[in-house]
Design an enzyme around this catalytic site. Structure first.
Site, PDB file in Angstrom:
ATOM      1  CG  HIS A  45       0.600   2.565  12.441  1.00 27.45           C
ATOM      2  ND1 HIS A  45      -0.861   2.587  12.607  1.00 27.45           N
ATOM      3  CD2 HIS A  45       1.029   2.539  11.203  1.00 27.45           C
ATOM      4  CE1 HIS A  45      -0.978   1.742  11.174  1.00 27.45           C
ATOM      5  NE2 HIS A  45       0.551   1.459  10.805  1.00 27.45           N
TER       6      HIS A  45
ATOM      7  CG  ASP B  76       3.066   0.122   7.889  1.00 28.68           C
ATOM      8  OD1 ASP B  76       2.111  -0.305   6.759  1.00 28.68           O
ATOM      9  OD2 ASP B  76       2.008   0.697   8.580  1.00 28.68           O
TER      10      ASP B  76
ATOM     11  CG  ASP C 288      -2.687   3.917   2.776  1.00 34.07           C
ATOM     12  OD1 ASP C 288      -2.432   3.166   2.474  1.00 34.07           O
ATOM     13  OD2 ASP C 288      -3.982   4.183   3.786  1.00 34.07           O
TER      14      ASP C 288
ATOM     15  CG  HIS D  72      -0.919   0.092   2.524  1.00 28.90           C
ATOM     16  ND1 HIS D  72      -0.109   1.178   3.222  1.00 28.90           N
ATOM     17  CD2 HIS D  72      -0.112  -1.069   3.447  1.00 28.90           C
ATOM     18  CE1 HIS D  72       0.313   0.630   4.901  1.00 28.90           C
ATOM     19  NE2 HIS D  72       0.313  -0.171   4.627  1.00 28.90           N
TER      20      HIS D  72
ATOM     21  CD  GLU E   3      -2.992  -2.370   4.906  1.00 26.83           C
ATOM     22  OE1 GLU E   3      -3.228  -3.021   5.305  1.00 26.83           O
ATOM     23  OE2 GLU E   3      -2.833  -0.729   4.797  1.00 26.83           O
ATOM     24  CD  GLU E   4      -1.486   2.094   7.626  1.00 26.78           C
ATOM     25  OE1 GLU E   4      -2.086   1.472   8.438  1.00 26.78           O
ATOM     26  OE2 GLU E   4      -0.479   2.421   6.892  1.00 26.78           O
TER      27      GLU E   4
END
Length: 396
Positions: free
Chosen positions: A367, A107, A76, A74, A141-142
């Site tokens: 994150h 990520d 995003d 992903h 996706e997040e």
């Protein structure tokens, strides 16, 4: 076949990853990163590159027939939060001692960079594939995992035979993870002046009773030997009143519920409803919906329900990935699970497509203000991706 990753290839991959990290790409704001990804796909020689109406970027190399392997990641990222907590600026892509720091480094822009350059290494080596290798950088996706890849499969007609997710796994193999759903609980009370609370019915107090009941429920949730126990967490709460000196007549809170194998949406809702019934509170529980507009203008909608999934360790895809790691990197990888949720909720959990996980970066940095990835690990991930493509798609 010897697939080479010379220093020049590693350096180009690092520069590309640095470019991606330097481009902020919050969910629904991925356009600049998507353009850069498509540009790099074309530059390294993908046979086809396109962007669908949701904004996902897809590239293909291969024969145009035979089995299909999808390497998926992903574009995003989550937001950066308090800038004062970051040891390095989140969008500068600082490299120090072979480690790249910044939002999205592990990520999961590191995984995407490795996928692009795995394809380049195959092209440079002149590998002829009997099938097709696809690389997809998806959006949103997040907040709503699985939504974008669902569009690839159900609307775009890309149904792969195998899927590899490049989420951070510290170069170990992931076989699945718990599912999740999001519930909203709305509690009703009765308004009154705060100087006479007995004349009202405090919605916050009623919500507190329900939350205490949820706390008692949590240790009793189902457990799976591999994926672990289901969990729940109250993640947001708000109330509504005429003023601060009035008894609130409404309180709303949200539950993040992680589902282990065997747990269902119906079961999770029933557990909360039982607490509401036991406490005799005026409240309603429901699954929440996701709604957003993509950077392309496409209106996205989905219910926030995502099933658990797990692929058996003796599945041919798992064994092919284990062999690829051993041949490319010289060790036998550990087989484990992710604690977080991924697009595998759709590919494996809904579409029943064999899916595995393997990516650079450590989960503990995702994150966080310490987000980082070792550049050597990005190269190693690319080695494995290329080797897996030969294993699954190479001409016999």
């Amino acid at each position: 076949m010897n697939i080479r990753f010379p220093a020049s290839l590693a350096e180009a991959m690092a520069r590309f990853l640095q470019d991606l990290v330097r481009i902020p790409s919050l969910s629904t704001q991925e356009e600049a990163a998507a353009v850069r990804l498509a540009e790099e796909m074309r530059r390294v020689g993908f046979a086809q590159v396109w962007t669908d109406r949701m904004g996902n970027v897809i590239g293909r190399i291969g024969s145009g027939q035979g089995p299909r392997l999808l390497l998926e990641g992903h574009l995003d990222t989550v937001d950066v939060g308090d800038l004062a907590c970051w040891p390095y600026p989140p969008y500068e892509g600082v490299i120090e001692n072979g480690v790249l720091y910044g939002r999205g480094a592990c990520d999961m822009k590191g995984g995407l960079a490795a996928m692009i350059y795995a394809a380049k290494a195959l092209l440079d080596a002149g590998v002829e594939l009997a099938g097709d290798l696809y690389v997809a950088g998806v959006v949103q996706e997040e907040p709503c995992e699985g939504l974008a890849v669902r569009m690839l499969v159900e609307e775009g007609g890309l149904r792969p035979d195998y899927v590899l997710l490049g989420e951070p796994s510290d170069l170990q193999v992931r076989l699945g993870h718990r599912g999740r759903l999001e519930m909203q609980v709305q509690v009703r009370g009765k308004a009154a002046h705060a100087s006479s609370p007995a004349l009202g019915s405090n919605a916050i107090h009623h919500a507190a009773r329900l939350i205490f009941g949820l706390e008692l429920l949590a240790p009793r949730l189902a457990r799976d030997p591999f994926l672990g126990q289901g969990t729940l967490a109250v993640t947001e709460i708000s109330s509504q009143a005429a003023s601060r000196n009035a008894i609130p007549d409404c309180c709303t809170f949200y539950i993040d519920r992680r589902l282990t194998l065997g747990e269902t949406e119906r079961k999770a809702l029933a557990e909360v409803q039982n607490i509401i019934n036991t406490e005799e509170v005026d409240a309603q529980v429901q699954i929440t919906d996701y709604q957003a507009t993509s950077y392309t203008g496409y209106d996205c909608q989905a219910r926030l329900v995502f099933p658990a999934w797990m692929i058996p360790e003796d599945h041919p895809l798992v064994q092919a990935l284990v062999r690829s790691v051993r041949e490319a990197l010289g060790y036998r990888p550990r087989l484990g699970r992710w604690d977080f949720s991924t697009d595998g909720t759709y590919t494996a959990g809904v579409a029943n497509i064999p899916t595995v996980g393997f990516g650079p970066g450590e989960e503990r940095y995702a994150h966080t203000p310490q987000e980082q990835v070792r550049l050597n690990d990005v190269v190693d991930a690319a080695r494995v991706y290329a080797r897996l493509a030969v294993e699954l798609l190479g001409r016999q």
